[in-house]
Design an enzyme around this catalytic site. Structure first.
Site, mmCIF file in Angstrom:
data_model
loop_
_atom_site.group_PDB
_atom_site.id
_atom_site.type_symbol
_atom_site.label_atom_id
_atom_site.label_comp_id
_atom_site.label_asym_id
_atom_site.label_seq_id
_atom_site.Cartn_x
_atom_site.Cartn_y
_atom_site.Cartn_z
ATOM 1 N N ASN A 1 0.828 -1.220 0.000
ATOM 2 C CA ASN A 1 0.000 0.000 0.000
ATOM 3 C C ASN A 1 0.858 1.264 0.000
ATOM 4 O O ASN A 1 0.361 2.349 0.256
ATOM 5 C CB ASN A 1 -0.935 0.001 1.218
ATOM 6 C CG ASN A 1 -0.164 -0.010 2.527
ATOM 7 O OD1 ASN A 1 1.063 -0.052 2.530
ATOM 8 N ND2 ASN A 1 -0.873 0.041 3.633
ATOM 9 N N HIS B 1 3.382 1.870 2.050
ATOM 10 C CA HIS B 1 3.927 2.281 3.351
ATOM 11 C C HIS B 1 5.440 2.101 3.417
ATOM 12 O O HIS B 1 6.023 1.281 2.712
ATOM 13 C CB HIS B 1 3.218 1.580 4.523
ATOM 14 C CG HIS B 1 3.524 0.127 4.707
ATOM 15 N ND1 HIS B 1 2.671 -0.738 5.351
ATOM 16 C CD2 HIS B 1 4.600 -0.627 4.359
ATOM 17 C CE1 HIS B 1 3.207 -1.939 5.394
ATOM 18 N NE2 HIS B 1 4.376 -1.897 4.793
ATOM 19 N N GLU C 1 1.314 4.092 7.388
ATOM 20 C CA GLU C 1 0.228 3.697 6.497
ATOM 21 C C GLU C 1 -0.380 4.926 5.812
ATOM 22 O O GLU C 1 -0.441 6.007 6.416
ATOM 23 C CB GLU C 1 -0.866 3.010 7.326
ATOM 24 C CG GLU C 1 -0.387 1.781 8.084
ATOM 25 C CD GLU C 1 -0.243 0.568 7.201
ATOM 26 O OE1 GLU C 1 0.713 0.544 6.398
ATOM 27 O OE2 GLU C 1 -1.053 -0.351 7.321
HETATM 28 P P1 PGA Z 1 7.945 -7.258 2.082
HETATM 29 O O1 PGA Z 1 7.306 -6.122 3.006
HETATM 30 O O2 PGA Z 1 9.386 -6.947 1.971
HETATM 31 O O3 PGA Z 1 7.673 -8.521 2.845
HETATM 32 O O4 PGA Z 1 7.227 -7.193 0.768
HETATM 33 C C1 PGA Z 1 7.503 -4.797 2.719
HETATM 34 C C2 PGA Z 1 6.662 -3.981 3.656
HETATM 35 O O5 PGA Z 1 5.494 -4.347 3.902
HETATM 36 O O6 PGA Z 1 7.149 -2.947 4.149
#
Ligand code: PGA
Length: 240
Positions: A134, A136, A141
């Protein structure tokens, strides 16, 4: 280049991990007392493993926690501190850590303590970040302004769904502590690691759209951050 961001496209996730390990290794050798903001999540794990394989001496480094769930004990497998300790702190023999939360019951006190410890370090030298589905960074968020401080956040359904995959059916806590955008964006060097086709859309928005609270990572534009993406995440060639 989008807004001062340096984009490097690597052939695949392994090449990305090697390149990220090169850059982190160079930074530690240039400043053995480096303060490093350390992301968990799947993407940076191969990079940390590569650094450990290379035998990087990180004994002078201070590892600074990026985020943590609220209400999760240190021994709980979901604890992000536990993940950071197993993946980064112990394998690299890191000498010092700054925790976020870390046994402090009151979240506001935890955030204040964290801010004071980061200030005492003189800020963050290197931020190693992943990109949320998303948009973030840490648990900042959307919507999230560029000056958002270290604070308690309520996770979006998208983050809950994506993080559920890490914990094999255990409930994902709904609230978390995150280093603020202010801490992240003021890091002297920023490295964003992005891997996989599922990140393609959000990476394009991060780099190509005008910075917006709807995509917190878009605030990286103009910071001079380095973005390492594999070809699955950025099928074109740089620049953005
Ligand atoms: P991921 O997570 O490296 O497992 O894709 C990234 C995040 O959600 O900040």
């Amino acid at each position: 280049m989008a807004g001062g961001v340096k984009l490097e496209v690597l052939e695949d996730a392994d090449a990305l991990a090697r390149r990220a390990a090169d850059l982190i290794g160079d930074a530690v050798r240039a400043n053995p007392a480096l303060s490093v903001l350390v992301a968990t999540g799947h993407t940076p794990m191969a990079t940390y493993a590569e650094l450990a394989r290379r035998g990087l001496d990180a004994s002078g480094v201070t590892a600074v926690q990026l985020d943590e769930y609220l209400g999760v004990g240190e021994d709980d497998p979901r604890s992000l501190w536990g993940w950071m300790r197993r993946a980064f702190v112990e394998p690299l023999g890191v000498g010092k850590v700054v925790r976020l939360g870390g046994g402090i019951f009151d979240p506001d006190t935890a955030c204040r303590r964290y801010g004071a410890e980061v200030s005492a370090l003189g800020g963050i030298d290197l931020a190693v970040l992943g990109l949320g589905p998303n948009g973030h960074l840490g648990f900042n968020e959307p919507p999230c302004g560029r000056g958002a401080p270290t604070r308690v956040v309520t996770l979006t359904p998208e983050s809950l769904a994506s993080n559920a995959g890490y914990w094999e059916g255990r409930a994902v806590p709904r609230r978390a502590l995150t280093a603020g955008m202010d801490v992240i964006l003021s890091a002297r060097q920023i490295l964003l690691l992005v891997s996989g086709e599922h990140k393609r859309g959000v990476l394009a928005r991060t780099l190509r759209e005008p910075p917006t609270p709807g995509v917190p990572a878009s605030w990286l534009q103009g910071t001079g951050a380095t973005v390492l993406a594999d070809r699955a995440a950025w099928p074109g060639t740089a620049p953005a």
